[in-house]
Design a protein around this motif. Sequence first.
Motif, mmCIF file in Angstrom:
data_model
loop_
_atom_site.group_PDB
_atom_site.id
_atom_site.type_symbol
_atom_site.label_atom_id
_atom_site.label_comp_id
_atom_site.label_asym_id
_atom_site.label_seq_id
_atom_site.Cartn_x
_atom_site.Cartn_y
_atom_site.Cartn_z
ATOM 1 N N ASN A 220 36.522 5.199 65.762
ATOM 2 C CA ASN A 220 36.890 5.135 67.172
ATOM 3 C C ASN A 220 37.236 6.497 67.753
ATOM 4 O O ASN A 220 37.256 6.658 68.983
ATOM 5 C CB ASN A 220 38.082 4.183 67.373
ATOM 6 C CG ASN A 220 37.698 2.745 67.129
ATOM 7 O OD1 ASN A 220 36.605 2.314 67.491
ATOM 8 N ND2 ASN A 220 38.591 1.988 66.498
ATOM 9 N N GLU A 221 37.528 7.468 66.912
ATOM 10 C CA GLU A 221 38.013 8.752 67.405
ATOM 11 C C GLU A 221 36.980 9.474 68.270
ATOM 12 O O GLU A 221 37.318 10.014 69.330
ATOM 13 C CB GLU A 221 38.450 9.624 66.223
ATOM 14 C CG GLU A 221 39.706 9.093 65.537
ATOM 15 C CD GLU A 221 39.966 9.703 64.174
ATOM 16 O OE1 GLU A 221 40.890 9.228 63.497
ATOM 17 O OE2 GLU A 221 39.241 10.652 63.787
ATOM 18 N N MET A 222 35.727 9.472 67.855
ATOM 19 C CA MET A 222 34.700 10.141 68.656
ATOM 20 C C MET A 222 34.413 9.370 69.947
ATOM 21 O O MET A 222 34.024 9.970 70.960
ATOM 22 C CB MET A 222 33.422 10.328 67.855
ATOM 23 C CG MET A 222 33.368 11.620 67.055
ATOM 24 S SD MET A 222 33.649 13.114 68.061
ATOM 25 C CE MET A 222 32.286 13.038 69.212
ATOM 26 N N LEU A 223 34.616 8.063 69.945
ATOM 27 C CA LEU A 223 34.458 7.295 71.180
ATOM 28 C C LEU A 223 35.523 7.697 72.188
ATOM 29 O O LEU A 223 35.265 7.777 73.395
ATOM 30 C CB LEU A 223 34.524 5.799 70.896
ATOM 31 C CG LEU A 223 33.432 5.239 69.973
ATOM 32 C CD1 LEU A 223 33.649 3.741 69.745
ATOM 33 C CD2 LEU A 223 32.048 5.503 70.551
ATOM 34 N N VAL A 224 36.733 7.971 71.701
ATOM 35 C CA VAL A 224 37.801 8.439 72.576
ATOM 36 C C VAL A 224 37.495 9.857 73.081
ATOM 37 O O VAL A 224 37.783 10.193 74.240
ATOM 38 C CB VAL A 224 39.162 8.396 71.849
ATOM 39 C CG1 VAL A 224 40.264 8.931 72.743
ATOM 40 C CG2 VAL A 224 39.478 6.978 71.400
ATOM 41 N N VAL A 225 36.892 10.680 72.227
ATOM 42 C CA VAL A 225 36.500 12.028 72.655
ATOM 43 C C VAL A 225 35.476 11.946 73.781
ATOM 44 O O VAL A 225 35.548 12.701 74.767
ATOM 45 C CB VAL A 225 35.937 12.830 71.465
ATOM 46 C CG1 VAL A 225 35.370 14.171 71.946
ATOM 47 C CG2 VAL A 225 37.010 13.069 70.417
ATOM 48 N N GLU A 226 34.544 11.023 73.650
ATOM 49 C CA GLU A 226 33.546 10.838 74.701
ATOM 50 C C GLU A 226 34.213 10.430 76.010
ATOM 51 O O GLU A 226 33.847 10.902 77.094
ATOM 52 C CB GLU A 226 32.528 9.788 74.255
ATOM 53 C CG GLU A 226 31.279 9.702 75.121
ATOM 54 C CD GLU A 226 31.422 8.718 76.272
ATOM 55 O OE1 GLU A 226 30.652 8.829 77.245
ATOM 56 O OE2 GLU A 226 32.310 7.837 76.189
ATOM 57 N N GLU A 227 35.215 9.571 75.921
ATOM 58 C CA GLU A 227 35.973 9.161 77.112
ATOM 59 C C GLU A 227 36.725 10.349 77.704
ATOM 60 O O GLU A 227 36.775 10.528 78.926
ATOM 61 C CB GLU A 227 36.963 8.047 76.752
ATOM 62 C CG GLU A 227 37.819 7.582 77.920
ATOM 63 C CD GLU A 227 38.960 6.685 77.477
ATOM 64 O OE1 GLU A 227 39.999 6.669 78.166
ATOM 65 O OE2 GLU A 227 38.828 6.011 76.429
ATOM 66 N N LEU A 228 37.318 11.164 76.842
ATOM 67 C CA LEU A 228 38.040 12.355 77.293
ATOM 68 C C LEU A 228 37.118 13.273 78.067
ATOM 69 O O LEU A 228 37.483 13.790 79.144
ATOM 70 C CB LEU A 228 38.641 13.078 76.093
ATOM 71 C CG LEU A 228 39.311 14.434 76.353
ATOM 72 C CD1 LEU A 228 40.534 14.264 77.243
ATOM 73 C CD2 LEU A 228 39.688 15.110 75.030
ATOM 74 N N TYR A 229 35.923 13.494 77.544
ATOM 75 C CA TYR A 229 34.970 14.364 78.230
ATOM 76 C C TYR A 229 34.559 13.759 79.567
ATOM 77 O O TYR A 229 34.529 14.452 80.594
ATOM 78 C CB TYR A 229 33.733 14.594 77.364
ATOM 79 C CG TYR A 229 32.679 15.421 78.058
ATOM 80 C CD1 TYR A 229 32.799 16.804 78.152
ATOM 81 C CD2 TYR A 229 31.576 14.812 78.662
ATOM 82 C CE1 TYR A 229 31.852 17.567 78.814
ATOM 83 C CE2 TYR A 229 30.619 15.570 79.331
ATOM 84 C CZ TYR A 229 30.762 16.942 79.407
ATOM 85 O OH TYR A 229 29.827 17.699 80.081
#
Length: 332
Positions: A220-229
């Motif tokens: 899930n961490e990279m999915l949150v990074v995508e949301e952050l971007y």
Amino acid sequence: MCLWTFLPIVSFLHQWLKMPLSNSIAIGAKVPIAITSPPNVTAVNCKIPSVKTIRFAKFKRLGLFTCSASSDDSSLVQLGMPFPRDYSELLEQAKTATELALKDDKKLMEIEFPPSGLESVPGDGEGGTEMTESMQLIREFCDRLISPEKAARTRIFFPEASEVKFARNSAFEGASLKLDYLTKPSFFEDFGFSEKVKMSDRVKPEDELFLVAYPYFNVNEMLVVEELYREAVANTARKLIIFNGELDRIRSGYYPPFFYPKLANLSKTLLPMMETVYYIHNFKGRNGGTLFRSYPGPWKVLRKVGNKYICLHHQEVMPSLKEVALDILPSG
């Protein structure tokens, strides 16, 4: 036999045969030497080193040229940044590459290198140890890149809240950088689930730069990074750096799209927008080597010979790890 040692013989033949020499020898780099002679005297080919060959040998000693795309010396290419000798040099190179990318207004950047040794590969060290090593290297990188007056406008996201607490008590003790987290543990943490953190609630108006630390342990961490971007970087003046995120897992299809459709989709949505500003990936085995890049230079496939790295191949776009392992390194 070289031309200059052959001239006394030619002079002797001239005196003996009493014939003119005006057209007897054609001299030039890599041009055959034609000698007018009776049938029992054989023409000799003598190659004189070209100016390019001599110049390359000089630059090679100076370390300025490191790669040839083919055996033809006309294809010699100046390739910029050499492979680092230690982590101190690596961090200086990564800092320089990042500064150049920021000047070029790159918004989404990747820095990736092995934290357990310059010649190590992912998995050589225990997962928790590699993360701790990355944490220390991130602190040293930030000390080089971020000026004191901009530290309070830089937010570093660790995978979860417990990492933030550990960072404040270890590598980031006393730092004025803002420390934050991507996910919170949930009741089902042991089954790979975590509580999502809404990124819009974590970001502050004064934030200018985000650095995300090793977001690969939980899917899930990279999915949150995508949301952050998407919510806090795109269409703003902010920048985002992903540090040792092991994004090659996504690029290579490590996560099956059937089970991880959102994560696999990042290879089509987020990753194409990313600039890999600094990268080292090692390959072990009989045909071992290293894929290396420092922005804005080309991608280079290197092989260590003795204490030096030689370049086997270079190109402008990132090759796949499969291509490097199966095609480039074996042919090198």
